[in-house]
Every structure is written in structure tokens, then in C-alpha cells.
Design an enzyme around this catalytic site. Structure first.
Site, PDB file in Angstrom:
ATOM      1  N   ARG A 188       1.119  -2.181  -0.373  1.00 51.39           N
ATOM      2  CA  ARG A 188       2.079  -2.913   0.426  1.00 51.39           C
ATOM      3  C   ARG A 188       3.177  -3.714  -0.316  1.00 51.39           C
ATOM      4  NH1 ARG A 188       1.617  -8.018   3.486  1.00 51.39           N
ATOM      5  NH2 ARG A 188       2.479  -7.927   5.549  1.00 51.39           N
ATOM      6  N   ASN A 236       6.377  -9.442   8.573  1.00 47.22           N
ATOM      7  CA  ASN A 236       5.252 -10.358   8.053  1.00 47.22           C
ATOM      8  C   ASN A 236       5.031 -11.460   8.784  1.00 47.22           C
ATOM      9  OD1 ASN A 236       3.037 -10.532   5.685  1.00 47.22           O
ATOM     10  ND2 ASN A 236       4.140 -12.501   5.714  1.00 47.22           N
ATOM     11  N   GLU A 237       3.739 -11.405   9.315  1.00 41.91           N
ATOM     12  CA  GLU A 237       3.388 -12.669   9.811  1.00 41.91           C
ATOM     13  C   GLU A 237       4.549 -13.362  10.938  1.00 41.91           C
ATOM     14  OE1 GLU A 237       1.788 -15.354   6.924  1.00 41.91           O
ATOM     15  OE2 GLU A 237       0.218 -13.940   6.394  1.00 41.91           O
ATOM     16  N   HIS A 273      -4.511 -10.539   9.078  1.00 36.49           N
ATOM     17  CA  HIS A 273      -4.730 -11.219   7.990  1.00 36.49           C
ATOM     18  C   HIS A 273      -5.759 -12.327   7.896  1.00 36.49           C
ATOM     19  CE1 HIS A 273      -0.084 -10.354   6.949  1.00 36.49           C
ATOM     20  NE2 HIS A 273      -0.791  -9.496   6.980  1.00 36.49           N
ATOM     21  N   TYR A 325      -7.652 -15.298   6.047  1.00 39.53           N
ATOM     22  CA  TYR A 325      -7.786 -16.064   5.023  1.00 39.53           C
ATOM     23  C   TYR A 325      -8.995 -17.057   5.823  1.00 39.53           C
ATOM     24  CZ  TYR A 325      -3.831 -13.838   2.690  1.00 39.53           C
ATOM     25  OH  TYR A 325      -3.168 -13.179   1.962  1.00 39.53           O
ATOM     26  N   GLU A 366      -3.774  -8.185   4.649  1.00 40.00           N
ATOM     27  CA  GLU A 366      -3.879  -9.057   3.653  1.00 40.00           C
ATOM     28  C   GLU A 366      -5.290  -9.900   3.722  1.00 40.00           C
ATOM     29  OE1 GLU A 366       0.951 -10.808   3.785  1.00 40.00           O
ATOM     30  OE2 GLU A 366      -0.925 -12.419   3.226  1.00 40.00           O
ATOM     31  N   TRP A 410      -4.361  -9.502  -1.207  1.00 33.47           N
ATOM     32  CA  TRP A 410      -3.204 -10.222  -1.466  1.00 33.47           C
ATOM     33  C   TRP A 410      -3.608 -10.936  -2.768  1.00 33.47           C
ATOM     34  CZ3 TRP A 410       1.664 -10.653   0.298  1.00 33.47           C
ATOM     35  CH2 TRP A 410       2.450 -11.472  -0.246  1.00 33.47           C
TER      36      TRP A 410
END
Length: 545
Positions: free
Chosen positions: A85, A162-163, A229, A231, A258, A287
Site C-alpha cells: 500500500r 486515507n482515514e 485500521h 490500532y 493498517e 503499518w
């Protein structure tokens, strides 16, 4: 990813994940559409033009900030990745990656036999991050560099932005995403499109999860993949399994665009992320390769872009259990191991069924043939003309699990070769599961993990105390009339009055001998909160600890 290289500040912190009642996903209805010329989505799976099921195994590379590190693509490939990516900029926040540069990135991906996921990073945290731009603006960028992407539909996936929303105004994500998809389709983009979740990519408010079906239906090509994503919001196995499981159950395509092993907003459960994506056959992109700053340098997989200096995170994702080296398969478009073989195997022999129970069936079929060798078989369930891969194997037999009692299923089998060519399907076999049955011995541990006025959270551990594996199960028990399950992870609940029935999720269906799985849930109540005293697994009474 929220964190910029050293020259750029970090975005504001994430709002804490809200755990509670989760609204169910809408079930996907695929609109009529022309078959795409490259990657395509079918029954919630990402397929190559050849029909090969493609599962991303790769990492993110911050190209727009480190354009002189294009050699990193070769290093990433050498570690076993099948996808990269690539971070690009529309020029709104960082130096624009122009058409020539995008064309070079695509050429380098192809030279290194990588699938290229290209993303515009300038949308990160729109509505909250200063300078962030809209998805519409990102779509304009893609239209501006379209000549570099035309004809690359079987090598390139376009990750629109992105995001694209932070934690302010994120409810606009659904309309904004639909509009951006339509703008690109109107401009002639035939590529598979990828869309990131809001809330800095982590979707803690479940905006993407609960609106994914309508967004997918809004794509006239029915060729959109969703990216979450993971996290700090995804710091428990239950959250990870529930989120991904809901997309799989709804046949909505999902990848983890990610994730890391640690983060400033919490400690993601990377072991579960890797294990569950393997179990569900979902893609992931860690990531990131190198170059992180702003206090999260620990997310570098290699030190200073040196492939010989793997960090602990790099060792984990590349060489650890369920990591890239162990699970990555090169895209069939590159003719893996076959010298450009384009001839599919013969169709397998017609499957036959045996050992049919209420929740599983054993299928056996005749071997296919191929000049370069058959590498595996895909068992597909056929319903109303649509097909869904239920299991893959290198053998000529497989046990299909997670079936519903007293239900008819039709199955067929495809063969695959080393180049990813897929055979014609076998003749079909129809299986009718039994109305009930028993398993080996079982034991249940039930506990209340939290409670509050009007509700509580519970956990059920199901242990297989027998000598053989349980493959697919249904667990039943009785609640007082005032207790109602409101949400569950690890299984799919049904409740009629006080009677509760829980069917296994795909990732909890198999319980090895002496092994166990855990089902968690939230429930409402008006009175006291007594624990159930009797449980049955596939109709057989279990010991209660």
C-alpha cells in the site's frame, strides 16, 4: 495511519472506543453490473481477473515522504509480501505525486510482482485535522493521474483516501464515500476501489460497519472493498473478531488496511489480528516499512529502510505465526511458479458426501489434472446461482462446517494450479443436514464479567472434553424470561422467550480435542441475574463448571 514523518505533527487523539450495543450489518444485495476487467468483488471476496481468490499480505510504504526510497518495493517483496500500500499526495498537504511518478510506482510494483494499493493521504482526519481535504478532492486527484492507471485494473487497487474523517463530522462519511465512488465511476475508472473507515480509520462509532452494505450497493460496478485500521480501539480479541466476523457474515469485502503491534492510543492485539485474518481468509497491510516519526518510530518494520535490520515488529509481521512469510501467496496475474501458464486444470471429479451431521459434512472428490500440477481445491456453496468459497484444501476431501440443521446445501469443487488458474467446476452434490445430533463430552464455564442496572455482560467458555474435534456447533441454554441477549461475539444468537440458541461463528466453529472457545455477549435484564444451570452442545448435555 495518524502519525506523520518527523516534519509533520501528530493528529489529535482518538475518542475512546465505545463498547456496547452493536447494530447489525445490513445483508449485502449485489446489484447487476458488468464484469470488471481486472480485480473484482464476488460474494464478499476479492478475486483476480482469472477468478483466483486474492488475499492481501503486505505492508504500507510512505512513498510520498520518501520518494528516493523506491527500492523499498523490492525489499518488501523479498520479505514475502504480495501487496504494498503506497502513500501518495494530491498536493494539498504535501508534494504532489504527479502522473509520471504514479506511473513509475505502478511499474515498480509490477516489476517486483506486487499488487499495488495506491492511497491519497491528504484526506487524513478531515473535519478535525487542519489542512485535510475531502474525498471529493481526492477523487479529483485520481482523475488527474488517470492516464497512469488506465489498463492497470488487474495490478492496481485505488484506495480513494486515507482515514477520510476524524472524530468530527464523521457521520458524513457514508454520503461522501458514495459520491466519491460515483465520481470515479463516471470518470471511467474500472478499478477495484478501496474505502477507509472514518474515526481516523478505526470506526469506533461503527459508521462504516453499519452503512457498508448501502455504500457497496451504490457502486454501479459492485467492486468496492472496505478497509479498517486497527490500532488502540482494537485491543481485545472480541472486538477484532466481532468486527471482521460481521463483514464476512454479510458477504461484504473487508481488509485491514493498517495495523501495528503498539500505538500511542492503546495496544492493539496484533496476534488476534493475524490469527483471525488467516482463519477468515482476509487480507492485511501492516503499518509500516520504515520512516515513522512523531513518537511512533516503534512502528518501523526495518530500521532506516535497511532490509537487513528488522525490528521486533518487522520480525513479528514477516516471520511470526500467521505472518507474511507463512501465509502470503503471489498474485496469479504474475504467473507464480509456472512461467506464464494460462491453461486451467481439468474439472475435479464429482464430489460425494459422507459423515453428514446437523452442522457438518465430509466431501470427497476425484483429483483434477494439470500439466504443471494442481496446487489446491476450493469447495464452494451454491445458492440461487451465487457461489461462496467455504473452504480450501490441498487434498481431495474436506469437512465443511458451520451448517444449519435440517437444511439442504449444494456444493461444487474447483481446482487451482500454481499460476492461479481455476478449473471449470465439478458436478454438484446436494447435502441435507440432520435435524440434530450429539458430539463428544463437553464442559461449560459461565460467568458474568460486568453488570449494571438493566443489563450485564457475560462470557461462556465451551470446552471439548472428548477425544476428537468438534467441527461446527450449536449451544443452547435457558435464561429467565426477563434476560435478553442484545449483542454477541464468537457466535450468532437466536432467542425465543427464555430459550437461547447460539450457532458458532466461522472463527469459533472448530474446537479441537481438549480445546475451548469463548463466546461473549451483552444482555438486558429487569430482575436478578442468576446463572444458567444447564447447557447442551449439538443436543448433548454438558457438564457445568
Amino acid at each position: 495511519m495518524r502519525v506523520r514523518p518527523p516534519a509533520f505533527p501528530r493528529a489529535a487523539g482518538l475518542v475512546a472506543a465505545v463498547l456496547g450495543l452493536l447494530l447489525p450489518l445490513l445483508v449485502l444485495t449485489t446489484p447487476a453490473h458488468a464484469a470488471p476487467s481486472g480485480f473484482r468483488v464476488q460474494n464478499g471476496r476479492l478475486l483476480e481477473a482469472s477468478g483466483n481468490d486474492f488475499v492481501m499480505r503486505g505492508v504500507n510504504h510512505a512513498h510520498t515522504w520518501y520518494a528516493d526510497r523506491i527500492s523499498s518495493l523490492a525489499h518488501i517483496k523479498a520479505k514475502g509480501a504480495n501487496t504494498v500500500r503506497v502513500v501518495l499526495s494530491s498536493g494539498d498537504r504535501w508534494t504532489r505525486n504527479d502522473t509520471a511518478d504514479v506511473a513509475n510506482v505502478v511499474a515498480q510494483c509490477k516489476q517486483n510482482r506486487l499488487i499495488c494499493v495506491l492511497e491519497v493521504h491528504d484526506t487524513t482526519g478531515y473535519g478535525e485535522q487542519s489542512g485535510a481535504v475531502t474525498l471529493s478532492r481526492a477523487a479529483d486527484y485520481w482523475i488527474g493521474v488517470q492516464s497512469a492507471l488506465a489498463g492497470q485494473e488487474d495490478h492496481v487497487i485505488v484506495n480513494i483516501g486515507n482515514e477520510p474523517h476524524g472524530n468530527t463530522g464523521y457521520t458524513a462519511w457514508t454520503a461522501d464515500t458514495k459520491a466519491a465512488i460515483q465520481k470515479l465511476r463516471d470518470a471511467g475508472f474500472d478499478h477495484t476501489l478501496m474505502v477507509d473507515a472514518p474515526n481516523w480509520g478505526q470506526d469506533w462509532a461503527f459508521t462504516m460497519r453499519d452503512n457498508a452494505a448501502s455504500v457497496f450497493a451504490a457502486d454501479p460496478d459492485a467492486n468496492t472493498v472496505f478497509s479498517i485500521h486497527m490500532y488502540g480501539v482494537f485491543d481485545t480479541a472480541a472486538e477484532i473478531s466481532d468486527y471482521l466476523g460481521r463483514f464476512v457474515s454479510a458477504k461484504l469485502p473487508i481488509v485491514i488496511g493498517e495495523f501495528g503491534h503498539n500505538h500511542s492510543d492503546g495496544n492493539p492485539d496484533e496476534d488476534t489480528i493475524l490469527a483471525v485474518t488467516r482463519q477468515l481468509g482476509l487480507g492485511y497491510l501492516g503499518w509500516s516499512w520504515s520512516g515513522n516519526g512523531g513518537g511512533v518510530e516503534y512502528l518501523d518494520m526495518v530500521t532506516d529502510f535497511d532490509p537487513a535490520r528488522l525490528t521486533s515488529w518487522g520480525e513479528r509481521i514477516f516471520d511470526g505465526a500467521d505472518g507474511i512469510a507463512a501465509t502470503s501467496e503471489e498474485a496469479a496475474v504474475y504467473g507464480s511458479g509456472s512461467g506464464g501458464d494460462t491453461t486451467p486444470p481439468t474439472a475435479p471429479g464429482a464430489p460425494s458426501a459422507s459423515a453428514v451431521t446437523a452442522s457438518s459434512a465430509r466431501l470427497t472428490w476425484g483429483a483434477a489434472t494439470d500439466a504443471n500440477g494442481v496446487t489446491g481445491y476450493d469447495v464452494v456453496r451454491i445458492s440461487g446461482g451465487a457461489e461462496s468459497v467455504v473452504t480450501s484444501t490441498a487434498d481431495t476431501s474436506a469437512t465443511v462446517t458451520g451448517l444449519t440443521a435440517a437444511t439442504s446445501y449444494t456444493f461444487a469443487v474447483y481446482a487451482r494450479d500454481a499460476a492461479g488458474n481455476r478449473s471449470p467446476r465439478s458436478a454438484t452434490v446436494t447435502v441435507t443436514t440432520s435435524s440434530g445430533g450429539t458430539t463428544g463430552a463437553c464442559a461449560i464455564a459461565y460467568r458474568v464479567t460486568n453488570e449494571w442496572p438493566g443489563g450485564f455482560q457475560g462470557e461462556v467458555t465451551v470446552r471439548n472434553t472428548g477425544g476428537s474435534a468438534v467441527n461446527g456447533w450449536t449451544l443452547t441454554w435457558s435464561f429467565p424470561a426477563d434476560q435478553r441477549i442484545t449483542n454477541m461475539w464468537g457466535g450468532t444468537p437466536a432467542q425465543s422467550g427464555s430459550e437461547v440458541s447460539v450457532a458458532s461463528a466461522p472463527y469459533t466453529a472448530s474446537i479441537p480435542a481438549s480445546g475451548s472457545v469463548v463466546v461473549g455477549f451483552t444482555a438486558s435484564r429487569t430482575g436478578t441475574n442468576p446463572s444458567p444451570t444447564a447447557f447442551a452442545l449439538n443436543g448433548a448435555a454438558c457438564a457445568v463448571a
